[in-house]
Motif scaffolding. Structure first.
Motif, PDB file in Angstrom:
ATOM      1  N   SER A  37      59.320 -34.089 -89.776  1.00  0.00           N
ATOM      2  CA  SER A  37      58.311 -34.564 -89.121  1.00  0.00           C
ATOM      3  C   SER A  37      57.542 -35.440 -89.903  1.00  0.00           C
ATOM      4  O   SER A  37      57.876 -35.917 -91.227  1.00  0.00           O
ATOM      5  N   GLU A  38      56.852 -36.322 -89.310  1.00  0.00           N
ATOM      6  CA  GLU A  38      56.037 -37.721 -90.184  1.00  0.00           C
ATOM      7  C   GLU A  38      55.199 -36.886 -91.363  1.00  0.00           C
ATOM      8  O   GLU A  38      54.973 -37.470 -92.147  1.00  0.00           O
ATOM      9  N   ALA A  39      54.686 -35.664 -91.001  1.00  0.00           N
ATOM     10  CA  ALA A  39      53.718 -35.135 -91.987  1.00  0.00           C
ATOM     11  C   ALA A  39      54.717 -34.628 -93.412  1.00  0.00           C
ATOM     12  O   ALA A  39      54.074 -34.408 -94.234  1.00  0.00           O
ATOM     13  N   ASP A  40      56.094 -34.702 -93.072  1.00  0.00           N
ATOM     14  CA  ASP A  40      56.884 -34.440 -94.264  1.00  0.00           C
ATOM     15  C   ASP A  40      56.872 -35.692 -95.344  1.00  0.00           C
ATOM     16  O   ASP A  40      57.542 -35.540 -96.520  1.00  0.00           O
ATOM     17  N   ILE A  41      56.744 -36.709 -94.711  1.00  0.00           N
ATOM     18  CA  ILE A  41      56.814 -38.039 -95.230  1.00  0.00           C
ATOM     19  C   ILE A  41      55.702 -38.782 -95.890  1.00  0.00           C
ATOM     20  O   ILE A  41      55.521 -39.338 -96.823  1.00  0.00           O
ATOM     21  N   GLN A  42      54.627 -38.524 -94.927  1.00  0.00           N
ATOM     22  CA  GLN A  42      53.417 -39.326 -95.369  1.00  0.00           C
ATOM     23  C   GLN A  42      52.679 -39.039 -96.639  1.00  0.00           C
ATOM     24  O   GLN A  42      52.165 -39.760 -97.030  1.00  0.00           O
ATOM     25  N   PRO A  43      52.616 -37.644 -97.109  1.00  0.00           N
ATOM     26  CA  PRO A  43      52.142 -37.444 -98.637  1.00  0.00           C
ATOM     27  C   PRO A  43      52.669 -38.258 -99.608  1.00  0.00           C
ATOM     28  O   PRO A  43      52.089 -38.867-100.461  1.00  0.00           O
ATOM     29  N   PHE A  44      54.075 -38.500 -99.548  1.00  0.00           N
ATOM     30  CA  PHE A  44      54.920 -39.596-100.418  1.00  0.00           C
ATOM     31  C   PHE A  44      54.301 -40.815-100.244  1.00  0.00           C
ATOM     32  O   PHE A  44      54.014 -41.536-101.389  1.00  0.00           O
ATOM     33  N   LEU A  45      54.084 -41.234 -99.049  1.00  0.00           N
ATOM     34  CA  LEU A  45      53.429 -42.786 -98.975  1.00  0.00           C
ATOM     35  C   LEU A  45      52.015 -42.808 -99.430  1.00  0.00           C
ATOM     36  O   LEU A  45      51.595 -43.843-100.107  1.00  0.00           O
ATOM     37  N   ASP A  46      51.501 -41.735 -99.081  1.00  0.00           N
ATOM     38  CA  ASP A  46      49.949 -41.776 -99.541  1.00  0.00           C
ATOM     39  C   ASP A  46      49.939 -41.869-100.964  1.00  0.00           C
ATOM     40  O   ASP A  46      49.102 -42.382-101.816  1.00  0.00           O
ATOM     41  N   ALA A  47      50.911 -41.049-101.923  1.00  0.00           N
ATOM     42  CA  ALA A  47      50.910 -41.137-103.601  1.00  0.00           C
ATOM     43  C   ALA A  47      51.051 -42.627-103.825  1.00  0.00           C
ATOM     44  O   ALA A  47      50.707 -42.909-105.088  1.00  0.00           O
ATOM     45  N   ARG A  48      51.881 -43.390-103.147  1.00  0.00           N
ATOM     46  CA  ARG A  48      52.445 -44.691-103.635  1.00  0.00           C
ATOM     47  C   ARG A  48      51.229 -45.738-102.918  1.00  0.00           C
ATOM     48  O   ARG A  48      51.334 -46.958-103.539  1.00  0.00           O
ATOM     49  N   ARG A  49      50.494 -45.446-101.777  1.00  0.00           N
ATOM     50  CA  ARG A  49      49.677 -46.434-101.248  1.00  0.00           C
ATOM     51  C   ARG A  49      48.917 -47.184-102.183  1.00  0.00           C
ATOM     52  O   ARG A  49      47.917 -46.703-103.142  1.00  0.00           O
ATOM     53  N   PRO A  50      48.753 -48.593-101.981  1.00  0.00           N
ATOM     54  CA  PRO A  50      47.731 -49.245-102.716  1.00  0.00           C
ATOM     55  C   PRO A  50      46.482 -48.888-102.361  1.00  0.00           C
ATOM     56  O   PRO A  50      45.977 -48.291-101.630  1.00  0.00           O
ATOM     57  N   GLY A  51      45.557 -49.429-103.144  1.00  0.00           N
ATOM     58  CA  GLY A  51      44.193 -49.552-103.017  1.00  0.00           C
ATOM     59  C   GLY A  51      43.086 -48.123-103.306  1.00  0.00           C
ATOM     60  O   GLY A  51      42.155 -48.101-102.731  1.00  0.00           O
ATOM     61  N   GLN A  52      43.759 -47.321-103.897  1.00  0.00           N
ATOM     62  CA  GLN A  52      43.303 -46.085-104.284  1.00  0.00           C
ATOM     63  C   GLN A  52      42.431 -45.953-105.379  1.00  0.00           C
ATOM     64  O   GLN A  52      41.823 -45.002-105.601  1.00  0.00           O
ATOM     65  N   SER A  53      42.500 -46.879-106.399  1.00  0.00           N
ATOM     66  CA  SER A  53      41.723 -46.918-107.599  1.00  0.00           C
ATOM     67  C   SER A  53      41.521 -48.576-108.039  1.00  0.00           C
ATOM     68  O   SER A  53      42.564 -49.157-107.472  1.00  0.00           O
ATOM     69  N   LYS A  54      40.673 -48.608-108.841  1.00  0.00           N
ATOM     70  CA  LYS A  54      40.632 -49.908-109.447  1.00  0.00           C
ATOM     71  C   LYS A  54      41.789 -50.392-110.196  1.00  0.00           C
ATOM     72  O   LYS A  54      42.000 -51.487-110.555  1.00  0.00           O
ATOM     73  N   TYR A  55      42.644 -49.448-110.512  1.00  0.00           N
ATOM     74  CA  TYR A  55      43.953 -49.732-111.411  1.00  0.00           C
ATOM     75  C   TYR A  55      44.949 -50.291-110.662  1.00  0.00           C
ATOM     76  O   TYR A  55      45.952 -50.432-111.056  1.00  0.00           O
ATOM     77  N   THR A  56      44.804 -50.124-109.310  1.00  0.00           N
ATOM     78  CA  THR A  56      46.163 -50.875-108.337  1.00  0.00           C
ATOM     79  C   THR A  56      45.380 -51.916-107.550  1.00  0.00           C
ATOM     80  O   THR A  56      44.263 -52.113-107.532  1.00  0.00           O
ATOM     81  N   THR A  57      46.347 -52.619-106.878  1.00  0.00           N
ATOM     82  CA  THR A  57      45.947 -53.641-106.128  1.00  0.00           C
ATOM     83  C   THR A  57      45.139 -53.192-104.869  1.00  0.00           C
ATOM     84  O   THR A  57      44.992 -52.153-104.390  1.00  0.00           O
ATOM     85  N   GLN A  58      44.297 -54.120-104.702  1.00  0.00           N
ATOM     86  CA  GLN A  58      43.268 -53.724-103.426  1.00  0.00           C
ATOM     87  C   GLN A  58      43.573 -54.054-102.211  1.00  0.00           C
ATOM     88  O   GLN A  58      42.735 -53.918-101.230  1.00  0.00           O
ATOM     89  N   ARG A  59      44.854 -54.220-101.903  1.00  0.00           N
ATOM     90  CA  ARG A  59      45.501 -54.496-100.549  1.00  0.00           C
ATOM     91  C   ARG A  59      45.282 -53.042 -99.940  1.00  0.00           C
ATOM     92  O   ARG A  59      45.657 -52.060-100.471  1.00  0.00           O
ATOM     93  N   LYS A  60      44.583 -53.029 -98.617  1.00  0.00           N
ATOM     94  CA  LYS A  60      44.566 -51.891 -97.934  1.00  0.00           C
ATOM     95  C   LYS A  60      45.438 -51.648 -96.942  1.00  0.00           C
ATOM     96  O   LYS A  60      45.595 -52.266 -95.736  1.00  0.00           O
ATOM     97  N   GLU A  61      46.106 -50.780 -97.229  1.00  0.00           N
ATOM     98  CA  GLU A  61      47.431 -50.587 -96.175  1.00  0.00           C
ATOM     99  C   GLU A  61      47.395 -48.979 -95.860  1.00  0.00           C
ATOM    100  O   GLU A  61      47.573 -48.097 -96.695  1.00  0.00           O
ATOM    101  N   PRO A  62      47.380 -48.720 -94.649  1.00  0.00           N
ATOM    102  CA  PRO A  62      47.287 -47.141 -94.242  1.00  0.00           C
ATOM    103  C   PRO A  62      48.732 -46.411 -94.380  1.00  0.00           C
ATOM    104  O   PRO A  62      48.988 -45.505 -94.859  1.00  0.00           O
ATOM    105  N   ASP A  63      49.769 -47.381 -94.411  1.00  0.00           N
ATOM    106  CA  ASP A  63      51.287 -46.870 -94.453  1.00  0.00           C
ATOM    107  C   ASP A  63      51.463 -45.456 -93.637  1.00  0.00           C
ATOM    108  O   ASP A  63      52.037 -44.642 -94.333  1.00  0.00           O
TER     109      ASP A  63
END
Lengths: 355, 355, 355, 355
Positions: A37-63
Motif C-alpha cells: 500500500s502507499e504506506a509501505d512506500i511513504q516512509p522511504f520518500l519521507d526520509a529522502r524528502r527535501p526541506g527537513q533541516s537547514k542542511y538540505t534544500t528548502q524546497r518543500k515537497e510533500p512527495d
C-alpha cells in the motif's frame, strides 16, 4: 536498452522532470501477492524528502505517492505497479539566466548539445528530484526481498570521515546526516552549515550494506553482482565513484592480506573477513554485500564561476536558489533504494536460471 | 538480459572456459563497411598475451584469433562478427585439490552454491582467459569509433603510484607494466618480482583516457555514460572499484574547487579543468573521458590460507600453478577494450535517438 | 536488442554465413546440470540436413556439431554453451551473376540498400543454412523442458492439405515430407517432384504442437505467449504468416463456437475444445500449444524473372544451383526448435517472477 | 525483457487496469525536438473510444490524455514522455460471479494459475482498455516517422470480406466499421447488429498498410521486420494470427507467381507486384508494408457456456455487461498504433547501425 529503465526481470522505469506536473515510476516484473500500500512506500520518500533541516534544500515537497496500478485488494497482482508523485513546490522563478548560460558541473551544456535544447527549469530531467521516483520503486523492491536487510549511511563529508569505532546503527536516524557516528554528526553540523553560509558545497561518501543475501546471486560474466551494483549506483545524480568491499584499498593490499579465509560454519562457511564485500567472481558468497559511493560536491554554488552562454560568449554564473549544500546526504535513501532494486532483480534472475 | 553479453546496440557476447577447446566473442550490431581482418585484432591480443615477461603468468598461449563470420571482401557486412581463439596450453595438471577445496577470493565456492558444481580446471568460466575474447571484440569496436583515441596505463601497483610529472605516454609500451613513468617502472620491477618470489601478489590501479569523444553521448537517467563505464569495468575479473574523473577525491573537494569552468573555444567550450572526467549529467562534454579502475591482488597465492572443502571440512589451501603476481597489469588492454566497446555502443545509441 | 539473438533469460544468438568457414550458436542462461553431449544435438541436425532426398537441396553438408563451451563432465555448467557447425560443401561456383543482379524474393536488394554491399555467396547471412545453428540451440532448449513434447509436421504443400482423419504421428518420420498423412505424402511426391522438374517451387504450411506445457507461462501484455511464438516463427527464412490455435479461421467463428468450454478435470480443467491453441490472455492454459506457420515458395527458381542489376539496369535472372523445391519441408525441425527455445525461455521467465 | 514494454530503442511501456484509477504509457527513446501536444494524441484516442455507435461497447470513457513529462515548450525533449488516461466510467457492478467462475476465452483461469489470484474487475490488466495506452504511445511514434503514412481497415467480419474492387480509402472514416467498401459496410450493419441482439459475437480481420517506408529497415535474423510486426500485432487482445503480404495465401502460390519482379524506376526499383508485403529477408524493400491480423470473436457472450469455478466445480457462465459484439472493429486504431511504434523503432535502429 531503454534509457530510463533499470533491471532485467524485476525492472523499473522512471519519468518526470523537476518542474513538470509529476514524477513517476513503473515497476514491472514484480512478483504477485506481495502486500503493498502507499504506506509501505511513504516512509522511504519521507526520509529522502527535501526541506527537513537547514542542511538540505528548502524546497518543500510533500512527495505523496499514489499507486495507480498493479495492486488489487492490497496485494501486487504481478502486473505493472505505477507510482506517481505530484510536484507541488515548483516555485515560480526567473530562469532566464540559467536558460542562457551553462552552469559548470550541471548537465546544461551536455543536454543542449545532445538534444538541441533543454528544459532548464530546475534542471529538468537531470534534477535530483528524479530520485524520488526510484526511492518509491525501491520500496516496492524491498517487499520482494524480505530476507534482506539494507542500510546505508554517510561515511564521510568533505573529507571528514566517521570513526568506525563509534559506529552505532541506531544513530543513523538520530541526526540530519544519516551518520552512524554521533561525534562525526556533531562535527558535520558546523562543517555543512559553514559550507552553506559560504555559498559553497561539499562532497560525501555513502556506505551501504545488505545483509541476508544468500550465496549464489549474480552471474558471470557481464552480469556480475559487482557490475550491476556499480551500474546502479552510478546512475544516481552526482556520483563519481563506486567500490565493492575494500575497493581501491584492496588494490594496495597483498594477496594474503586480502584473502577472506573460510572456516566451517553452521550454514555455509564462516568467513574470517570481508575484504571482497560479499562477492566472489561476481556472485554473492553469503557475506554482507558492502559498497561505497562517492558523491561530488553540489554543483550549484554561490561562488561565481566562469562559463559561456548558449551563444558561446564568455560570462560568469552564480547558481542561486534552493540547493543542498551537500547533495550526498539525501543520497542515502537513494543508495538504499538502488541496492534493493538490484537485489530484487538478482533474486528473480537467479531463480530463473537455477530454479 | 543475457548474462554473457554487454552493450545495447553495438553488443557483444563471449563464451568459453580456461580449459575448454576455445574461447570466443560474437559482435552484433557492428556497422557495415568497416575494414577488418585478423591483423586488426591480433596486436591487441598480443598486448594482453600471457607469458611475455616474468611479471605475468607463464602460461603460453599464442592467442591467435580467427574471424568466422561477418566479414566479406575485407569489410564488415553488418552481420555478426564471430571471433574464436583456441586454447593451446591447457597444461595437464592435477586439479584434484582445487576440485575438493575452495580457494578464497576465487569464484569456486560461489559457483558451487549457484550451479551445484563447477568446471574447476583453471577457474573455468571465471578465468581471466575470458578477457582475451573481449580484447578481440574491443578491437572491432575501435574500428567503429575511428575518431576516438583510447589509452590505458597502470597508475599504481601495490600502493606505489606513478608521478604524473613523469608521465610520458611513449613509455607505456617500453616496459612490461604499461607504466607511463619510467622511474616507477623501474621500482615496480623489484616490487612485482619480490611479490612473485614471496608467492604473494599485488593489486593495481589502472587509468584510462579516451580523447576525441564528442559532446552529447550517453543518456539520462539509467544509461548515463558514467554508469555504462562503471558497469563495463566492473565486469573485468578482479576489479573492485571504479571512478570517473576525480572520483572519490571529488567527494573531498568543495564545490568551487570541483567546478570545471568553461570559456569560449574554437569548437565548443574550452574547459579550465576536467574534474568530472568528461561527463556532465551522464553525458559527454567533449572533454577526455577519464576513469580509474581498482584491481585486487591476484587471489592465487602460495601462502597457505584457511578454507573449507566441498564437504564443509576445514583445510588449508596453497594455489600453485602459473599465475600473474599482479593481475592488474594485464588488465590494461582489457580496460581499453571495454572503453572502446562502451563508446562504440554509445555512438550508435546517440545517433539512433538524435540522428 | 541485439539483432541476432532471441529470448529473454534463456537466450541464444547465432552467427555465420552460407559460405563462411562455419556457423554457430551461443546459448546463454541455460540451467546448470542438464546432461548434454553432441549426441543430444546431432539427431535434430540430421533431420534438417540437406541432401537426404531428391525433394530437398542437393548440397551435401554433414552438419556435425561441436560443443565448444559450457559443458563439464557431461553436464551444462550454467555458462554459455557455444555450438559450432563447420561448412563443408561450399561448392566453388560462379557467383558473378548473383553479385550483379538482384534475385526477386531474396534479400539481395534489401541487404545492398541497408548495408551498402552484401556477401552474395549463397545468400550470405540470409541463407537458410543459418537455421542449422538454431536447430542446434533448440536441441539444448529441449533439455531444459523435459516435461514438454514438441512435434511439427507439414500440413499443406502447394495448397494440397493433409486430411486430419488420416493423421498418424508415426507417419511423420516415414516420408521425406514430415507428413503425418500417408496418402498426402504419396500425392506430394508427384507434386514436389513436378515442381522441381519444372524449375518451379512450392509453398507449405507447417503445424506445430507442444504438449505438457503447464498453465501459467507467458505474461501480459507485451510478452504474451502468442506474441513470443509469432515473433519466433517469423524469424525463420521464407515465413510469411503465423497463427495460434484456429488463427484466421477463428475470425470467421461466432463467439459461442469459438469458446473452449471448461469442465472439472483431475488436474486443472478439462477443456471441450482448443480453438485458442493453448493460450488465454497470452498465458498458457495447460492445453496443447498449437500454431501454424506459412512458408512461401522457394524464391530460387529456374523460370526467368524480370529484375534489375546493382546499377539499376533492367535484366532477367534465372536462379540456378542447389535449391529446395519446397523450402517449407525442411522448416519442420526449425519450427520445432523455435518452439522449444520459446518455451524454455518462458519456463525460466515464469519462475523468475512467480517462483 | 520487461513484460509490459515493447521496442528496442524507441521503446514504450504501458500500465493500468480496466477498473483502476488510470491507464498510462511511457515512451522512452523518443527523438528530441518533435512538436507534441495533447491535441496530437487525442484524435487517435477518439477513433478508438468506446461508446460511439451501437456496434461497440457502451462504456463511456472520454479517454482524455494528459502529458506528464518529456515535453517542454511544445517539443519533445528526448526524455521519457509519460502519458496518462484516467478511467472514468468504472460502472459499479456486481463482479461476484466473474470473481468465482472462469469465463472461457478470457484470461481469468490463466491469470489465476499464474499469479494465484486476479483483479477480476473488467478483466483487470487483460482488458482491452490497455490498448488506449498504446494508441496514445502510437500517436507519439507517428511524429517520429513523418515520412510514413499508415492506415488500417477492417477487411472481413464474421467471414464476410470486403471486395477490393470497391476499395475506397475515404470510406474508412465514413462508417462505424472502418470499412473501405461502402457495400460491405452496409452488410455489416445487419451482421454485427444481429450478433449483438443474439448475445453472440463475431471475429474480424484487419489489414494495415504503411507507405513511405524506405528500403533498408529491419535486420537479420532475429530482428526481421516481419518478426517485429508479428510480435507487435500478436500483443493486441484477441489476436490469433498475423500475415505479411500474401501470408498464408503465399504458401499456395508457385515460385514464379509469388515473385515480385523488379524493373528500373526513378527512385529504386519499380516492383511489378507486392506479394511479399514490402519485405525481403526481413528488411524493407521500399514497397508498402502490408499485414493482416486475425481477431477472434469477443469472448464475452450471452450464450451460456460450461465452465468451472475457482474451486473446480462445474457451472455455467453468461457474460453480461458492456461488450463489443466484434472486438476487432476497435482494433483498427490499435493496429495502426502498433505499426507506427514498430516503424519508429526500426527507423532509429537502422540509423544506429547504418548511420
Amino acid at each position: 536498452m531503454s534509457f530510463n529503465s533499470f533491471g532485467r526481470v524485476f525492472r523499473f522505469s522512471t519519468w518526470g522532470e523537476s518542474h513538470g506536473p509529476a514524477l513517476g515510476a513503473m515497476v514491472d516484473g514484480c512478483p504477485p501477492g506481495l502486500e503493498l500500500s502507499e504506506a509501505d512506500i511513504q516512509p522511504f520518500l519521507d526520509a529522502r524528502r527535501p526541506g527537513q533541516s537547514k542542511y538540505t534544500t528548502q524546497r518543500k515537497e510533500p512527495d505523496q505517492v499514489k499507486i495507480l496500478s498493479g495492486v488489487f485488494e492490497g496485494k501486487t497482482t504481478g502486473t505493472p505497479v505505477s507510482l506517481m508523485i505530484e510536484n507541488v513546490d515548483q516555485r515560480s522563478k526567473d530562469y532566464s539566466e540559467v536558460a542562457k548560460a551553462y552552469r559548470p558541473g550541471h548537465a546544461d551544456y551536455a543536454y543542449d548539445v545532445k538534444y538541441g535544447f533543454r528544459d532548464y527549469r530546475g534542471g529538468g530531467r537531470s534534477s535530483a528530484r528524479e530520485t524520488a521516483a526510484r526511492v518509491a520503486a525501491g520500496a516496492v523492491a524491498r517487499l520482494a526481498i524480505p530476507e534482506i536487510s539494507i542500510r546505508a549511511w554517510v561515511a564521510e563529508i568533505g573529507g571528514d570521515a566517521i570513526d568506525m569505532a563509534n559506529f552505532d546503527s541506531d544513530e543513523i536516524g538520530n541526526n540530519p546526516f544519516f551518520c552512524p557516528d554521533a561525534e562525526a554528526a556533531k562535527r558535520w553540523e558546523a562543517l555543512v552549515d559553514g559550507a552553506r553560509k559560504d555559498g559553497s558545497s561539499l562532497g560525501a561518501i555513502i556506505a551501504c550494506e545488505a545483509t541476508g543475501v544468500p550465496a549464489g546471486w549474480g552471474a558471470p560474466v557481464y552480469a556480475k553482482l559487482d557490475s550491476e551494483i556499480a551500474a546502479a549506483m552510478m546512475t544516481i545524480n552526482a556520483t563519481k565513484g563506486v567500490e565493492i568491499g575494500d575497493g581501491f584499498e584492496a588494490a594496495r593490499l597483498r594477496g594474503e592480506d586480502n584473502a577472506d579465509a573460510m572456516r566451517p560454519g553452521n550454514e555455509g562457511p564462516r568467513f574470517a573477513s570481508n575484504h571482497a564485500g560479499g562477492t566472489a567472481g561476481g556472485i554473492s558468497t553469503g557475506q554482507p554485500i558492502f559498497c561505497r559511493v562517492a558523491f561530488k560536491p553540489t554543483s550549484s554554488i554561490l561562488t561565481p564561476v566562469d562559463t559561456i552562454t548558449r551563444d558561446g560568449e564568455a560570462t560568469e554564473i552564480v547558481t542561486k536558489g534552493r540547493h543542498d549544500p551537500c547533495v550526498g546526504i539525501r543520497g542515502v535513501p537513494v543508495v538504499e533504494a538502488m541496492m534493493a532494486l538490484v537485489l530484487a532483480d538478482q533474486k528473480l534472475l537467479h531463480r530463473a536460471q537455477c530454479g
